[in-house]
Write a protein that holds these residues in place. Structure first.
Motif, short mmCIF file in Angstrom:
data_model
loop_
_atom_site.label_atom_id
_atom_site.label_comp_id
_atom_site.label_asym_id
_atom_site.label_seq_id
_atom_site.Cartn_x
_atom_site.Cartn_y
_atom_site.Cartn_z
N THR A 75 -86.67 38.97 1.82
CA THR A 75 -86.40 40.19 2.59
C THR A 75 -86.34 39.95 4.10
N THR A 131 -85.04 42.61 6.96
CA THR A 131 -86.01 43.26 7.84
C THR A 131 -85.71 42.98 9.31
N ARG A 179 -83.67 45.80 -4.88
CA ARG A 179 -82.83 44.69 -4.41
C ARG A 179 -81.44 45.17 -4.04
N ARG A 218 -81.57 46.90 -0.70
CA ARG A 218 -81.59 45.95 0.43
C ARG A 218 -80.20 45.37 0.67
N SER A 223 -82.47 49.41 4.20
CA SER A 223 -83.13 48.10 4.29
C SER A 223 -84.64 48.23 4.21
N THR A 226 -87.12 47.21 1.08
CA THR A 226 -88.19 46.23 1.27
C THR A 226 -89.53 46.76 0.78
N THR A 269 -79.88 38.17 -0.47
CA THR A 269 -80.21 39.23 -1.43
C THR A 269 -79.27 39.21 -2.61
N THR A 300 -87.19 38.33 -6.51
CA THR A 300 -86.09 39.02 -5.85
C THR A 300 -85.41 40.04 -6.74
#
Length: 395
Positions: free
Chosen positions: A212, A216, A270, A273, A313, A317, A383, A393
């Motif tokens: 991540t 991030t 996932r 993200r 995002s 996370t 990702t 993940t």
């Protein structure tokens, strides 16, 4: 006090802390004009907040796992109240920087303890609600703070007094409320040892946490754009110095981000993200294009797409990580997430401020946008290939 009341109140306190963090954005043009500040001084005042915040996270981030949530929340809100008082009476850039440092310490102390308490106070039948609130509250708070301060900055007779006076009252009320909130974490040994600066990610989520990181980092760099860089760009590139203009851009971005985190509760973490990183990259490109082409309307497209990317995002996370750790590990986990995020937010902002004095604001802004886009695209690549990272993940 019931746990449901505590959940609502601590959620509101978490939003209020971020409201205060978003307030300086529309006030920057006023401080710039009143005190004849250079762009690097404005970005310094923004950047030291993030640095102080991450240092507080390093030292205090896991403390509530040992002494309980309530003592840390009360102390953090009391320090935030002190910061609001310093802002209220600030008369120079030195006092403004001091206030931002105190505010950063308070926000850092509050971030992990409030986040963990919100998750633990969430209604039993709606356990995901806690993670949803922790993902939404930072962006909702920043959006409310920007628009609240922007409106007062535009229309109040003395906004540099009015804004902070209101927040003094809010933080005082929040401190009192936190003192009566039900405790959700039992005490355990090691409180003093936890104050030794360190980052502790539970073993079972380390692979996922590593995956991540680009997502991030790019999201928090995008937050830095709307909180610290957009008001400077509006003035230097487009000659727009109205406080409400920068406030609207920030509030649109963070409001869209908050909505994105709420309406995507059914999306796997996932995938969320992945979408978030892609949108963050697009928003960063649009921001760079705004400056390079001198096309101000593109800024609003950047705010919408970038804001959606930030919200997706951060939500992706937290929703991927939080369910995988035990209750006594939550504050430490949130500390690690916020440490990465605020380091990514503060250091580039300070560097950008220094570069602006050398190569100019337009070149700095374009370069900042390109870097964010590249980091976000790395997040997309990482990702999108879960087999290369490990089992975690898929979360």
């Amino acid at each position: 006090m019931t746990r449901l009341t505590g959940f609502a109140g601590i959620s509101a306190a978490m939003v209020a802390i971020l409201v205060a963090a978003g307030v300086p954005t529309p006030l920057l043009p006023i401080y710039e004009e009143a005190w004849s500040l250079a762009p690097w001084e404005l970005t310094l005042a923004f950047g030291v907040y993030a640095i102080a915040l991450l240092l507080a996270i390093l030292v205090i981030g896991s403390l509530s796992d040992h002494v309980g949530r309530r003592p840390v929340m009360v102390a953090a809100l009391a320090v935030e109240l002190a910061a609001m008082v310093v802002f209220l009476f600030a008369s120079s850039i030195g006092w403004l920087v001091a206030a931002r440092i105190v505010q950063g310490v308070a926000t850092g102390a509050a971030s992990s303890s409030l986040s963990a308490a919100v998750v633990e106070l969430a209604p039993e039948r709606h356990r995901k609600l806690g993670a949803t609130v922790t993902g939404m509250a930072p962006l909702a708070g920043l959006a409310l703070g920007a628009i609240f301060a922007g409106a007062l900055a535009q229309f109040a007779a003395d906004p540099m007094v009015t804004v902070w006076a209101v927040l003094v009252v809010v933080m005082a009320a929040g401190t009192v409320f936190a003192a009566f909130t039900p405790e959700t974490s039992s005490r355990k040994p090691g409180a003093l040892r936890s104050l030794v600066p360190s980052v502790s990610v539970p073993p079972q989520v380390r692979a996922l946490f590593a995956a991540t990181l680009p997502v991030t980092i790019s999201a928090f760099m995008a937050i830095a754009v709307f909180l610290g860089l957009v008001p400077i760009v509006l003035g230097a590139v487009f000659g727009v110095r109205s406080p409400i203009a920068g406030a609207l851009a920030a509030s649109v971005a963070f409001a869209v981000g908050a909505v994105a985190s709420v309406v995507t509760t059914g999306v796997p973490a996932r995938r969320l993200r992945l979408y978030g990183a892609a949108l963050t990259a697009l928003g960063a490109v649009l921001f760079a294009g705004t400056v390079a082409a001198g096309a101000l309307p593109l800024l609003w497209a950047a705010a919408v797409t970038g804001g959606a990317g930030i919200g997706a995002s951060f939500a992706g996370t937290t929703r991927g990580l939080v369910p995988e750790v035990r209750p006594h590990e939550r504050a430490g986990l949130f500390a690690a997430v916020y440490l990465v995020g605020y380091l990514a937010m503060g250091v580039p902002a300070i560097v950008a401020g220094q570069l602006a004095g050398v190569v100019g604001v337009p070149s700095t802004a374009v370069g900042f946008g390109i870097v964010i886009a590249l980091v976000a695209l790395i997040g997309v690549a990482v990702t999108g290939t879960p087999s290369s990272i490990g089992k975690g993940t898929r979360k």
